[in-house]
Motif scaffolding. Structure first.
Motif, PDB file in Angstrom:
ATOM      1  N   LEU A 114      32.248  35.236  35.729  1.00  0.00           N
ATOM      2  CA  LEU A 114      33.367  36.161  35.582  1.00  0.00           C
ATOM      3  C   LEU A 114      32.841  37.555  35.258  1.00  0.00           C
ATOM      4  O   LEU A 114      33.303  38.551  35.811  1.00  0.00           O
ATOM      5  CB  LEU A 114      34.295  35.652  34.469  1.00  0.00           C
ATOM      6  CG  LEU A 114      35.471  36.552  34.063  1.00  0.00           C
ATOM      7  CD1 LEU A 114      36.393  36.808  35.237  1.00  0.00           C
ATOM      8  CD2 LEU A 114      36.277  35.907  32.927  1.00  0.00           C
TER       9      LEU A 114
ATOM     10  N   TRP B 145      31.395  39.237  38.283  1.00  0.00           N
ATOM     11  CA  TRP B 145      32.459  39.561  39.224  1.00  0.00           C
ATOM     12  C   TRP B 145      33.224  40.812  38.792  1.00  0.00           C
ATOM     13  O   TRP B 145      33.493  41.709  39.588  1.00  0.00           O
ATOM     14  CB  TRP B 145      33.387  38.334  39.334  1.00  0.00           C
ATOM     15  CG  TRP B 145      34.552  38.526  40.240  1.00  0.00           C
ATOM     16  CD1 TRP B 145      34.526  38.600  41.603  1.00  0.00           C
ATOM     17  CD2 TRP B 145      35.932  38.657  39.853  1.00  0.00           C
ATOM     18  NE1 TRP B 145      35.801  38.769  42.085  1.00  0.00           N
ATOM     19  CE2 TRP B 145      36.679  38.807  41.044  1.00  0.00           C
ATOM     20  CE3 TRP B 145      36.605  38.661  38.626  1.00  0.00           C
ATOM     21  CZ2 TRP B 145      38.061  38.962  41.041  1.00  0.00           C
ATOM     22  CZ3 TRP B 145      37.978  38.800  38.619  1.00  0.00           C
ATOM     23  CH2 TRP B 145      38.701  38.954  39.816  1.00  0.00           C
ATOM     24  N   ILE B 146      33.541  40.880  37.495  1.00  0.00           N
ATOM     25  CA  ILE B 146      34.293  42.038  36.994  1.00  0.00           C
ATOM     26  C   ILE B 146      33.480  43.321  37.127  1.00  0.00           C
ATOM     27  O   ILE B 146      33.967  44.337  37.618  1.00  0.00           O
ATOM     28  CB  ILE B 146      34.670  41.844  35.506  1.00  0.00           C
ATOM     29  CG1 ILE B 146      35.719  40.749  35.365  1.00  0.00           C
ATOM     30  CG2 ILE B 146      35.189  43.140  34.894  1.00  0.00           C
ATOM     31  CD1 ILE B 146      35.892  40.268  33.946  1.00  0.00           C
TER      32      ILE B 146
ATOM     33  N   ARG C 185      33.120  44.318  40.743  1.00  0.00           N
ATOM     34  CA  ARG C 185      34.372  44.788  41.322  1.00  0.00           C
ATOM     35  C   ARG C 185      34.714  46.193  40.837  1.00  0.00           C
ATOM     36  O   ARG C 185      35.156  47.048  41.587  1.00  0.00           O
ATOM     37  CB  ARG C 185      35.492  43.819  40.947  1.00  0.00           C
ATOM     38  CG  ARG C 185      36.535  43.670  42.010  1.00  0.00           C
ATOM     39  CD  ARG C 185      37.676  42.861  41.483  1.00  0.00           C
ATOM     40  NE  ARG C 185      38.026  43.307  40.138  1.00  0.00           N
ATOM     41  CZ  ARG C 185      39.214  43.087  39.578  1.00  0.00           C
ATOM     42  NH1 ARG C 185      40.133  42.427  40.230  1.00  0.00           N
ATOM     43  NH2 ARG C 185      39.458  43.507  38.357  1.00  0.00           N
ATOM     44  N   ARG C 186      34.503  46.442  39.561  1.00  0.00           N
ATOM     45  CA  ARG C 186      34.827  47.769  39.012  1.00  0.00           C
ATOM     46  C   ARG C 186      33.892  48.837  39.557  1.00  0.00           C
ATOM     47  O   ARG C 186      34.299  49.962  39.800  1.00  0.00           O
ATOM     48  CB  ARG C 186      34.742  47.736  37.491  1.00  0.00           C
ATOM     49  CG  ARG C 186      35.915  47.007  36.914  1.00  0.00           C
ATOM     50  CD  ARG C 186      35.869  47.078  35.415  1.00  0.00           C
ATOM     51  NE  ARG C 186      37.024  46.389  34.865  1.00  0.00           N
ATOM     52  CZ  ARG C 186      37.124  46.002  33.612  1.00  0.00           C
ATOM     53  NH1 ARG C 186      36.128  46.235  32.783  1.00  0.00           N
ATOM     54  NH2 ARG C 186      38.198  45.392  33.196  1.00  0.00           N
TER      55      ARG C 186
ATOM     56  N   PRO D 198      37.844  33.206  40.786  1.00  0.00           N
ATOM     57  CA  PRO D 198      38.330  34.536  40.388  1.00  0.00           C
ATOM     58  C   PRO D 198      39.856  34.624  40.500  1.00  0.00           C
ATOM     59  O   PRO D 198      40.439  34.155  41.469  1.00  0.00           O
ATOM     60  CB  PRO D 198      37.672  35.483  41.398  1.00  0.00           C
ATOM     61  CG  PRO D 198      36.502  34.745  41.925  1.00  0.00           C
ATOM     62  CD  PRO D 198      36.885  33.288  41.905  1.00  0.00           C
ATOM     63  N   LEU D 199      40.469  35.190  39.471  1.00  0.00           N
ATOM     64  CA  LEU D 199      41.918  35.397  39.429  1.00  0.00           C
ATOM     65  C   LEU D 199      42.163  36.852  39.022  1.00  0.00           C
ATOM     66  O   LEU D 199      41.256  37.493  38.494  1.00  0.00           O
ATOM     67  CB  LEU D 199      42.549  34.445  38.405  1.00  0.00           C
ATOM     68  CG  LEU D 199      42.585  32.965  38.759  1.00  0.00           C
ATOM     69  CD1 LEU D 199      42.883  32.122  37.520  1.00  0.00           C
ATOM     70  CD2 LEU D 199      43.632  32.701  39.830  1.00  0.00           C
ATOM     71  N   PRO D 200      43.382  37.368  39.218  1.00  0.00           N
ATOM     72  CA  PRO D 200      43.614  38.778  38.863  1.00  0.00           C
ATOM     73  C   PRO D 200      43.281  39.076  37.406  1.00  0.00           C
ATOM     74  O   PRO D 200      43.812  38.440  36.498  1.00  0.00           O
ATOM     75  CB  PRO D 200      45.117  38.963  39.125  1.00  0.00           C
ATOM     76  CG  PRO D 200      45.455  37.918  40.130  1.00  0.00           C
ATOM     77  CD  PRO D 200      44.563  36.747  39.823  1.00  0.00           C
ATOM     78  N   TYR D 201      42.376  40.024  37.210  1.00  0.00           N
ATOM     79  CA  TYR D 201      41.910  40.425  35.883  1.00  0.00           C
ATOM     80  C   TYR D 201      42.399  41.846  35.676  1.00  0.00           C
ATOM     81  O   TYR D 201      41.839  42.775  36.231  1.00  0.00           O
ATOM     82  CB  TYR D 201      40.382  40.350  35.880  1.00  0.00           C
ATOM     83  CG  TYR D 201      39.716  40.629  34.561  1.00  0.00           C
ATOM     84  CD1 TYR D 201      39.308  39.581  33.741  1.00  0.00           C
ATOM     85  CD2 TYR D 201      39.465  41.936  34.148  1.00  0.00           C
ATOM     86  CE1 TYR D 201      38.666  39.830  32.533  1.00  0.00           C
ATOM     87  CE2 TYR D 201      38.829  42.196  32.944  1.00  0.00           C
ATOM     88  CZ  TYR D 201      38.431  41.141  32.136  1.00  0.00           C
ATOM     89  OH  TYR D 201      37.799  41.392  30.949  1.00  0.00           O
TER      90      TYR D 201
ATOM     91  N   THR E 279      39.882  33.825  32.093  1.00  0.00           N
ATOM     92  CA  THR E 279      40.310  35.157  32.520  1.00  0.00           C
ATOM     93  C   THR E 279      41.188  35.799  31.451  1.00  0.00           C
ATOM     94  O   THR E 279      40.956  36.941  31.044  1.00  0.00           O
ATOM     95  CB  THR E 279      41.068  35.071  33.864  1.00  0.00           C
ATOM     96  OG1 THR E 279      40.228  34.422  34.816  1.00  0.00           O
ATOM     97  CG2 THR E 279      41.430  36.454  34.379  1.00  0.00           C
TER      98      THR E 279
END
Lengths: 213, 332
Positions: free
Chosen positions: A35, A38-39, A42-43, B191-194, B230
């Protein structure tokens, strides 16, 4: 090191006598590694994409030199200049008028590309020796059709003038709005002002909540 | 018998009717709570209010019995004025007004959110924390600054607890803690909306996307893992921003979701980065309860923040930053 924010470390570096700025989104040990990666990725992509789009739309911001996706780092052009916050008060009224108007046009162009900056304060604007303005730090930016998000930009700018440049706030904002409405029109500008009033009425430390990144 | 002041507190903002009694020595003498459980889905405000009305007389006498006092020993009567559901709030308010008038003792209107924080400060011993208040109906990050608990971040749509509860109910495993228990057997993260905007969060997109994925034959355990990780990461990240901004050294987790072990783990890991101390409300005070209203009412009584009957209307949208936390100025 230029800035250490809650999510990114911004540093200045040199590469073959070429000055660069790197913005590295640091891993957060509390998130699952998948996670977290990924964050951050993505940012980083989002910020880079917004800056590329804005550049195309004629909004002055640092050019992206390189993006290291695996490391969630972007390398940006270093802009030789000062934070507007540090120098604005030292200018004569005529210059303040023209900076205000110019910034209004720049933010107008950004908003016509449906981009809200998300943290528009005088610390996130650079002025170079020729008086050219650049917007920086798009970490909280968003592509949006929501009038409120655009109004928040103008609201935050106004609040930063109110708290850090009180004597010139009115002069600056008057000219800012002139420049802004020359791009987006009188009617749209009035809608933004109306929305700003509403945000201010709700007033709940919005400014404090957004000021850091 | 306890010396000092004694205050009765009545909680009835949502599914819980509670009666608590607190003393000025910092002791909770009684905490009696009854929870209305809807047969399906969410709370029906009127049904909940009927449940509260029916349970109130027993609750009151049980609390007095538990504390070993008679109504005449009370120095004030506090009630939860909001935020919450109008019909539910009115039950507690009516009982409180009646008692206050009958006993000739001051009435104290308490903000429900402030009460969650104050009971947390009392029982954990932290002094000036950044607070993550997460429950079925509330998600906010707040800290004391300049006379009030200021809101630094909040949900822009549904509460974190609501998101996980609805997910659990719709997938048939039941509300929290079921999704977190299933998550422990999860293996693959999807992955889900964060959605984090500054210090604000949004959970409705997360819920919708997770429910949609269920139809795509994703293992339920994996989905539980993905949605809880998440949601908790979003909360921890915004909390981190608030901590950095306020430069406080303590974190307090309150509200029903503070029971989550995984959330605590994440907040601990974040706090270590900043050298901050983490305090968690113990389970018996995590959910809505009467004791928190009693204790906060007592703090208010001690600084003279009482409520005339004619100004004691309930406030379903009473924001935490509308209440003045006067006692904090006096070091209470």
């Amino acid at each position: 090191m230029i800035r250490i924010g809650a999510e990114a470390v911004v540093s200045k570096l040199e590469w073959n006598e070429f000055k660069l700025v790197s913005k590295h989104r640091v891993p957060k040990p509390y998130r699952m590694p998948e996670l977290d990666k990924w964050i951050r990725e993505r940012r980083t992509l989002h910020e880079a994409k917004i800056m590329v789009d804005l550049k195309k739309a004629g909004v002055p911001c640092p050019a992206i030199i390189l993006m290291d996706r695996d490391d969630s780092t972007i390398y940006l052009q270093f802009i030789e200049g000062s934070e507007l916050k540090k120098v604005l008060d030292s200018f004569p009224p005529k210059i303040i008028e023209s900076i205000g108007r110019n910034l209004g046009e720049i933010v107008g162009k950004m908003h016509s590309s449906r981009v809200a900056h998300g943290d528009l304060t005088t610390s996130n604007i650079i002025i170079d020796e020729h008086g050219r303005l650049y917007l920086i730090d798009f970490g909280l930016s968003a592509v949006t059709d929501d009038l409120e998000e655009l109004a928040v930009d103008v609201h935050l700018l106004d609040r930063s003038l109110e708290s850090a440049h009180y004597p010139i706030r009115e002069l600056f904002m008057k000219n800012f709005l002139r420049g802004y409405s020359s791009i987006l029109g009188r009617e749209f500008t009035l809608k933004i002002l109306e929305k700003m009033k509403e945000i201010r009425r709700r007033g709940r430390y919005v400014e404090e909540r957004r000021r850091r990144s | 018998m306890e010396g000092g002041l004694l205050v009765l507190g009545i909680e009835s903002t949502a599914h819980t009717i509670g009666f608590g009694i607190a003393s000025s020595s910092g002791k909770i003498l009684a905490n009696v709570n009854y929870v209305y459980r809807p047969r399906d889905g969410g709370i029906h405000p009127r049904e909940a209010a009927q449940h509260h009305s029916a349970a109130a007389p027993t609750g009151l006498s049980e609390a007095l019995k538990e504390a070993g006092i008679s109504p005449r020993d009370l120095d004030g009567v506090a009630f939860s004025a909001g935020p919450g559901m109008g019909p539910c709030l009115r039950v507690g308010a009516t009982v409180a007004r009646t008692l206050a008038l009958r006993l000739g003792k001051p009435l104290v209107a308490v903000n429900h959110g402030v009460a969650h924080i104050e009971i947390g400060r009392l029982v954990t011993g932290c002094r000036d924390p950044v607070v993550l208040y997460v429950a079925g109906g509330n998600t906010l990050i707040t800290a004391y600054m300049d006379r009030r608990y200021r809101i630094f971040g909040e949900t822009l749509d549904i509460a974190a607890g609501n998101c996980l509860d609805v997910f659990g109910v719709k997938t048939g495993i039941g509300p929290m803690p079921a999704p977190e228990e299933y998550a422990r057997r999860g293996e693959k993260f999807h992955p889900l909306p964060y959605r984090v905007k500054g210090m604000d969060v949004s959970f409705s997109g997360l819920l919708t996307a997770a429910l949609r994925m269920l139809k795509d034959d994703v293992r339920l355990e994996d989905l539980c893992l993905s949605i809880t990780e998440t949601a908790y990461s979003m909360l921890t990240e915004t909390l981190e921003r608030a901590l950095a901004f306020t430069e406080k050294r303590e974190i307090l987790l309150v509200g029903g979701l503070a029971r989550s072990r995984r959330l605590k783990e994440m907040v601990d890991a974040m706090a270590r980065l900043h050298g901050a101390e983490v305090y968690v409300i113990p389970p018996e005070y995590a959910g809505d309860n009467g004791a928190m209203i009693a204790w906060t009412g007592l703090l208010q009584l001690m600084v003279g923040q009482v409520t005339p009957i004619e100004q004691s209307r309930v406030r379903p949208r009473y924001r935490i930053d509308e209440a003045e936390a006067v006692w904090r100025e006096r070091g209470l």
